[in-house]
Design an enzyme around this catalytic site. Structure first.
Site, PDB file in Angstrom:
ATOM      1  N   HIS A   7       0.868   4.090   6.804  1.00  0.00           N
ATOM      2  CA  HIS A   7       0.933   4.941   5.662  1.00  0.00           C
ATOM      3  C   HIS A   7       1.491   5.814   5.874  1.00  0.00           C
ATOM      4  CE1 HIS A   7      -2.929   1.584   4.739  1.00  0.00           C
ATOM      5  NE2 HIS A   7      -1.546   1.677   4.064  1.00  0.00           N
TER       6      HIS A   7
ATOM      7  N   ASP B 109      -2.615   6.560  11.268  1.00  0.00           N
ATOM      8  CA  ASP B 109      -3.279   5.077  10.905  1.00  0.00           C
ATOM      9  C   ASP B 109      -1.782   4.214  11.939  1.00  0.00           C
ATOM     10  OD1 ASP B 109      -2.123   4.877   8.922  1.00  0.00           O
ATOM     11  OD2 ASP B 109      -3.602   3.681   7.617  1.00  0.00           O
TER      12      ASP B 109
ATOM     13  N   SER C 296       1.162  -1.639  -0.096  1.00  0.00           N
ATOM     14  CA  SER C 296       0.309  -0.023  -0.028  1.00  0.00           C
ATOM     15  C   SER C 296       0.945   0.998  -0.082  1.00  0.00           C
ATOM     16  CB  SER C 296      -1.291   0.188   0.960  1.00  0.00           C
ATOM     17  OG  SER C 296       0.068  -0.506   2.495  1.00  0.00           O
TER      18      SER C 296
END
Length: 258
Positions: free
Chosen positions: A231, A228, A29
């Site tokens: 990321h 979070d 990601s």
């Protein structure tokens, strides 16, 4: 309608035939990009200057067509999640600004969020799709210059995954070089900064410890994470793109003669 289709087809053919330097963007990601993705899983659409489109920066879309690159680069590849800003565009802008000999750049997005290294082994869908896309990128001209790789967060959950990461990554490198018939293919990997804290340092140690020809590692330590804690923020992705560009130019581009 037919005239419009033919016109579009001609434009695609024209783009495809442009000589270009090609970079494969792969991993999970943080390579696909989550910068600017808000708590509602929507991309805010805010583009810093380093991420603005440029007619000389192309991307290979999900249908293996060259089109002008626009953020999010991975929107039709990592299509089960909301994609945002990754390091690809900032990397390309920095490389082109620092090396005037580089004209058109082609980016080949392949990253998919939440994927472990074992999902990238030879024979697995993600690996085979990446190789397919890489080969397709050169069919009408252009040369693959490097793979940019940012992956490993999904391998910090168990001791087994962390312990076997280095061997799996080295096997991945051997496989992709063999399948692309490019034994010296440059690989620029990123040492992760997020994941399960229990085995995060073990995976980082593996990444930083890989000692293979034409493999370099850029350490993401110190870059800002979103709320979070997984990321990179948009600003951090821009910084990372510049770090990757510096590593590429320093290690794989010969300086012009005096």
């Amino acid at each position: 309608m037919e005239e419009q289709f033919n016109s579009q087809e001609s434009e695609e053919n024209r783009i495809a035939k442009i000589g270009k330097q090609i970079f494969i963007l792969s991993g999970q990601s943080n390579m696909a990009g989550r910068g600017g993705v808000n708590s509602h899983k929507k991309f805010d659409g805010i583009l810093p200057p380093e991420c603005q489109p440029d007619p000389k920066i192309l991307r290979l879309d999900a249908h293996l067509r060259w089109v002008e690159a626009h953020e999010p680069l991975h929107a039709d590849i990592d299509n089960k999640k909301a994609c945002g800003i990754g390091p690809g565009m900032p990397f390309t802008k920095a490389v082109r600004s620092q090396d005037p000999s580089i004209d058109v750049v082609g980016l080949v997005p392949c990253a998919v969020g939440g994927t472990a290294i074992k999902e990238w082994e030879k024979g697995a869908h993600l690996y085979e799709n990446m190789v397919k896309r890489a080969k397709a990128s050169t069919r009408c001209g252009g040369e693959i210059k490097a793979i940019l790789w940012y992956q490993g967060e999904s391998d910090t959950s168990t001791q087994h995954d962390a312990d076997t990461y280095k061997a799996n990554m080295e096997r991945f490198i051997h496989s992709v070089r063999s399948d692309l018939c490019f034994p010296t293919l440059p690989i620029i990997q990123v040492a992760i900064i997020s994941g399960d804290k229990a085995w995060l340092e073990k995976v980082r140690e593996s990444q930083l410890g890989i000692d293979m020809p034409n493999v370099v590692c850029v350490d993401a330590k110190g870059l800002e994470l979103k709320e979070d804690n997984l990321h990179l923020t948009t600003e951090a992705q821009v910084k990372l793109g510049n770090m990757l560009a510096d590593a590429y130019l320093k290690n794989f581009v010969s300086p012009p003669p005096c």
